[in-house]
Design a protein around this motif. Structure first.
Motif, PDB file in Angstrom:
ATOM      1  N   LYS A 184      -4.239   4.608   8.681  1.00 46.47           N
ATOM      2  CA  LYS A 184      -3.769   4.850  10.048  1.00 46.47           C
ATOM      3  C   LYS A 184      -2.268   5.132  10.029  1.00 46.47           C
ATOM      4  O   LYS A 184      -1.567   4.788   9.078  1.00 46.47           O
ATOM      5  CB  LYS A 184      -4.053   3.618  10.911  1.00 46.47           C
ATOM      6  N   SER A 185      -1.799   5.716  11.090  1.00 46.12           N
ATOM      7  CA  SER A 185      -0.387   6.061  11.223  1.00 46.12           C
ATOM      8  C   SER A 185       0.499   4.848  10.932  1.00 46.12           C
ATOM      9  O   SER A 185       0.220   3.743  11.388  1.00 46.12           O
ATOM     10  CB  SER A 185      -0.115   6.574  12.639  1.00 46.12           C
ATOM     11  N   GLY A 186       1.540   5.064  10.138  1.00 46.01           N
ATOM     12  CA  GLY A 186       2.494   4.011   9.808  1.00 46.01           C
ATOM     13  C   GLY A 186       2.113   3.151   8.619  1.00 46.01           C
ATOM     14  O   GLY A 186       2.930   2.376   8.130  1.00 46.01           O
ATOM     15  N   GLU A 187       0.865   3.264   8.142  1.00 39.38           N
ATOM     16  CA  GLU A 187       0.414   2.419   7.038  1.00 39.38           C
ATOM     17  C   GLU A 187       0.902   2.934   5.690  1.00 39.38           C
ATOM     18  O   GLU A 187       1.300   4.095   5.549  1.00 39.38           O
ATOM     19  CB  GLU A 187      -1.107   2.313   7.043  1.00 39.38           C
ATOM     20  N   LEU A 188       0.830   2.050   4.686  1.00 40.75           N
ATOM     21  CA  LEU A 188       1.272   2.386   3.333  1.00 40.75           C
ATOM     22  C   LEU A 188       0.095   2.859   2.494  1.00 40.75           C
ATOM     23  O   LEU A 188      -0.897   2.156   2.333  1.00 40.75           O
ATOM     24  CB  LEU A 188       1.917   1.165   2.660  1.00 40.75           C
ATOM     25  N   VAL A 189       0.241   4.064   1.929  1.00 38.76           N
ATOM     26  CA  VAL A 189      -0.747   4.657   1.031  1.00 38.76           C
ATOM     27  C   VAL A 189      -0.146   4.672  -0.371  1.00 38.76           C
ATOM     28  O   VAL A 189       0.960   5.177  -0.569  1.00 38.76           O
ATOM     29  CB  VAL A 189      -1.107   6.094   1.478  1.00 38.76           C
ATOM     30  N   LEU A 190      -0.883   4.138  -1.337  1.00 36.83           N
ATOM     31  CA  LEU A 190      -0.431   4.076  -2.726  1.00 36.83           C
ATOM     32  C   LEU A 190      -1.231   5.041  -3.585  1.00 36.83           C
ATOM     33  O   LEU A 190      -2.464   5.068  -3.515  1.00 36.83           O
ATOM     34  CB  LEU A 190      -0.597   2.654  -3.271  1.00 36.83           C
ATOM     35  N   GLY A 198       4.241   6.737   2.015  1.00 35.30           N
ATOM     36  CA  GLY A 198       3.631   6.981   0.721  1.00 35.30           C
ATOM     37  C   GLY A 198       4.423   6.343  -0.402  1.00 35.30           C
ATOM     38  O   GLY A 198       5.657   6.369  -0.396  1.00 35.30           O
ATOM     39  N   LEU A 199       3.702   5.771  -1.356  1.00 33.45           N
ATOM     40  CA  LEU A 199       4.306   5.226  -2.566  1.00 33.45           C
ATOM     41  C   LEU A 199       3.459   5.687  -3.739  1.00 33.45           C
ATOM     42  O   LEU A 199       2.235   5.528  -3.723  1.00 33.45           O
ATOM     43  CB  LEU A 199       4.346   3.695  -2.527  1.00 33.45           C
ATOM     44  N   GLY A 200       4.121   6.258  -4.732  1.00 33.32           N
ATOM     45  CA  GLY A 200       3.389   6.721  -5.902  1.00 33.32           C
ATOM     46  C   GLY A 200       4.061   6.309  -7.184  1.00 33.32           C
ATOM     47  O   GLY A 200       5.257   5.997  -7.206  1.00 33.32           O
ATOM     48  N   GLU A 205       1.175  -9.061  -3.110  1.00 33.66           N
ATOM     49  CA  GLU A 205      -0.247  -9.179  -2.799  1.00 33.66           C
ATOM     50  C   GLU A 205      -0.476  -8.741  -1.357  1.00 33.66           C
ATOM     51  O   GLU A 205       0.345  -8.992  -0.478  1.00 33.66           O
ATOM     52  CB  GLU A 205      -0.663 -10.643  -2.990  1.00 33.66           C
ATOM     53  N   ASP A 206      -1.606  -8.089  -1.097  1.00 34.46           N
ATOM     54  CA  ASP A 206      -2.002  -7.671   0.255  1.00 34.46           C
ATOM     55  C   ASP A 206      -0.906  -6.860   0.958  1.00 34.46           C
ATOM     56  O   ASP A 206      -0.604  -7.073   2.132  1.00 34.46           O
ATOM     57  CB  ASP A 206      -2.359  -8.890   1.120  1.00 34.46           C
ATOM     58  N   SER A 207      -0.305  -5.898   0.253  1.00 39.87           N
ATOM     59  CA  SER A 207       0.797  -5.124   0.826  1.00 39.87           C
ATOM     60  C   SER A 207       0.475  -3.642   1.029  1.00 39.87           C
ATOM     61  O   SER A 207       1.265  -2.915   1.613  1.00 39.87           O
ATOM     62  CB  SER A 207       2.036  -5.243  -0.070  1.00 39.87           C
ATOM     63  N   VAL A 208      -0.694  -3.200   0.578  1.00 46.79           N
ATOM     64  CA  VAL A 208      -1.050  -1.782   0.616  1.00 46.79           C
ATOM     65  C   VAL A 208      -2.260  -1.590   1.524  1.00 46.79           C
ATOM     66  O   VAL A 208      -3.228  -2.341   1.450  1.00 46.79           O
ATOM     67  CB  VAL A 208      -1.357  -1.271  -0.819  1.00 46.79           C
ATOM     68  N   HIS A 209      -2.208  -0.554   2.371  1.00 44.43           N
ATOM     69  CA  HIS A 209      -3.301  -0.291   3.297  1.00 44.43           C
ATOM     70  C   HIS A 209      -4.399   0.581   2.706  1.00 44.43           C
ATOM     71  O   HIS A 209      -5.557   0.472   3.102  1.00 44.43           O
ATOM     72  CB  HIS A 209      -2.755   0.357   4.569  1.00 44.43           C
ATOM     73  N   ALA A 210      -4.033   1.477   1.807  1.00 47.12           N
ATOM     74  CA  ALA A 210      -5.031   2.350   1.167  1.00 47.12           C
ATOM     75  C   ALA A 210      -4.508   2.790  -0.193  1.00 47.12           C
ATOM     76  O   ALA A 210      -3.315   3.058  -0.351  1.00 47.12           O
ATOM     77  CB  ALA A 210      -5.315   3.573   2.033  1.00 47.12           C
ATOM     78  N   LEU A 245      -4.141  -4.538  -2.443  1.00 47.38           N
ATOM     79  CA  LEU A 245      -4.820  -3.910  -1.312  1.00 47.38           C
ATOM     80  C   LEU A 245      -5.179  -4.967  -0.266  1.00 47.38           C
ATOM     81  O   LEU A 245      -5.702  -6.038  -0.596  1.00 47.38           O
ATOM     82  CB  LEU A 245      -6.090  -3.219  -1.818  1.00 47.38           C
ATOM     83  N   LEU A 246      -4.892  -4.669   0.979  1.00 48.00           N
ATOM     84  CA  LEU A 246      -5.251  -5.586   2.061  1.00 48.00           C
ATOM     85  C   LEU A 246      -6.766  -5.765   2.120  1.00 48.00           C
ATOM     86  O   LEU A 246      -7.525  -4.827   1.828  1.00 48.00           O
ATOM     87  CB  LEU A 246      -4.750  -5.030   3.398  1.00 48.00           C
ATOM     88  N   PRO A 247      -7.241  -6.959   2.480  1.00 57.36           N
ATOM     89  CA  PRO A 247      -8.681  -7.205   2.553  1.00 57.36           C
ATOM     90  C   PRO A 247      -9.377  -6.211   3.488  1.00 57.36           C
ATOM     91  O   PRO A 247      -8.847  -5.857   4.541  1.00 57.36           O
ATOM     92  CB  PRO A 247      -8.775  -8.626   3.119  1.00 57.36           C
TER      93      PRO A 247
END
Length: 185
Positions: free
Chosen positions: A17-23, A43-45, A96-101, A157-159
């Motif tokens: 979703k908008s604003g979330e962190l994608v790794l 985005g983080l790569g 831990e639990d810091s990434v949305h996708a 990854l977030l639960p």
């Protein structure tokens, strides 16, 4: 697999979703990160190749986002970071639990080298770096490394969220290898 910017946007939009962190732990030149930026995600790569990181940084310097597209000149800054280094080391630095996708296109040409055409770039992206998953000595070593990475990605990854791996199958030494299935198991 190579993905167009439109398909990168579609995948990012579907799983975040908008604003979330994608790794993207195997970011290459940052296609997923650019898709995330177009879709208003952070985005983080991670990428082993300093050359690919340099290409991505040049894109960030030259282009901005305006009206849902990349333009040279004024616009919104591309909100993405590409860190150079080994994905296993770098993912361990995340909370831990810091990434949305997690959305990634990992190397999967294990043990395969071009066999006749210099244009076989889909298989010819293997470096000599000891941390390069595509350069591992066997499918078993590759699957073990992917399992180790998978455990770390699960940690960050977030639960209830998604890890998407774009993995193709291969023929090696005349045998079909369902790499996508093997990675999933």
């Amino acid at each position: 697999a190579r993905a167009s910017s439109a398909s990168c946007c579609d995948i990012v939009r579907f799983f975040s979703k908008s604003g979330e962190l994608v790794l993207d732990p195997f970011a290459g030149v940052g296609g997923i990160l650019l898709g995330a930026a177009l879709e208003n995600r952070r985005g983080l790569g991670f990428e082993l190749s300093a050359n690919w990181v340099e290409v991505f940084e040049e894109l960030r310097r030259r282009f901005h986002i305006q009206d849902g597209d990349f333009v040279e000149g004024p616009g919104r800054t591309i909100d993405a970071e590409l860190r150079q280094g080994d994905c296993l080391r770098l993912v361990r630095e995340l909370d831990e639990d810091s990434v949305h996708a997690v959305i990634t296109d990992p190397p999967y040409g294990v043990g395969h080298r071009p066999s006749g055409f210099a244009e076989e770039t889909n298989f010819n992206m293997v470096g000599e770096d000891k941390d390069d998953f595509g350069g591992l000595p066997s499918t078993e070593a590759y699957l073990e490394a992917m399992a180790t990475l998978g455990r770390e990605l699960h940690r960050v990854l977030l639960p209830g969220r998604y890890a998407v791996f774009l993995v193709g199958d291969r023929y090696q030494d005349g045998e079909y290898q369902p790499i996508g299935h093997m990675v999933a198991c």
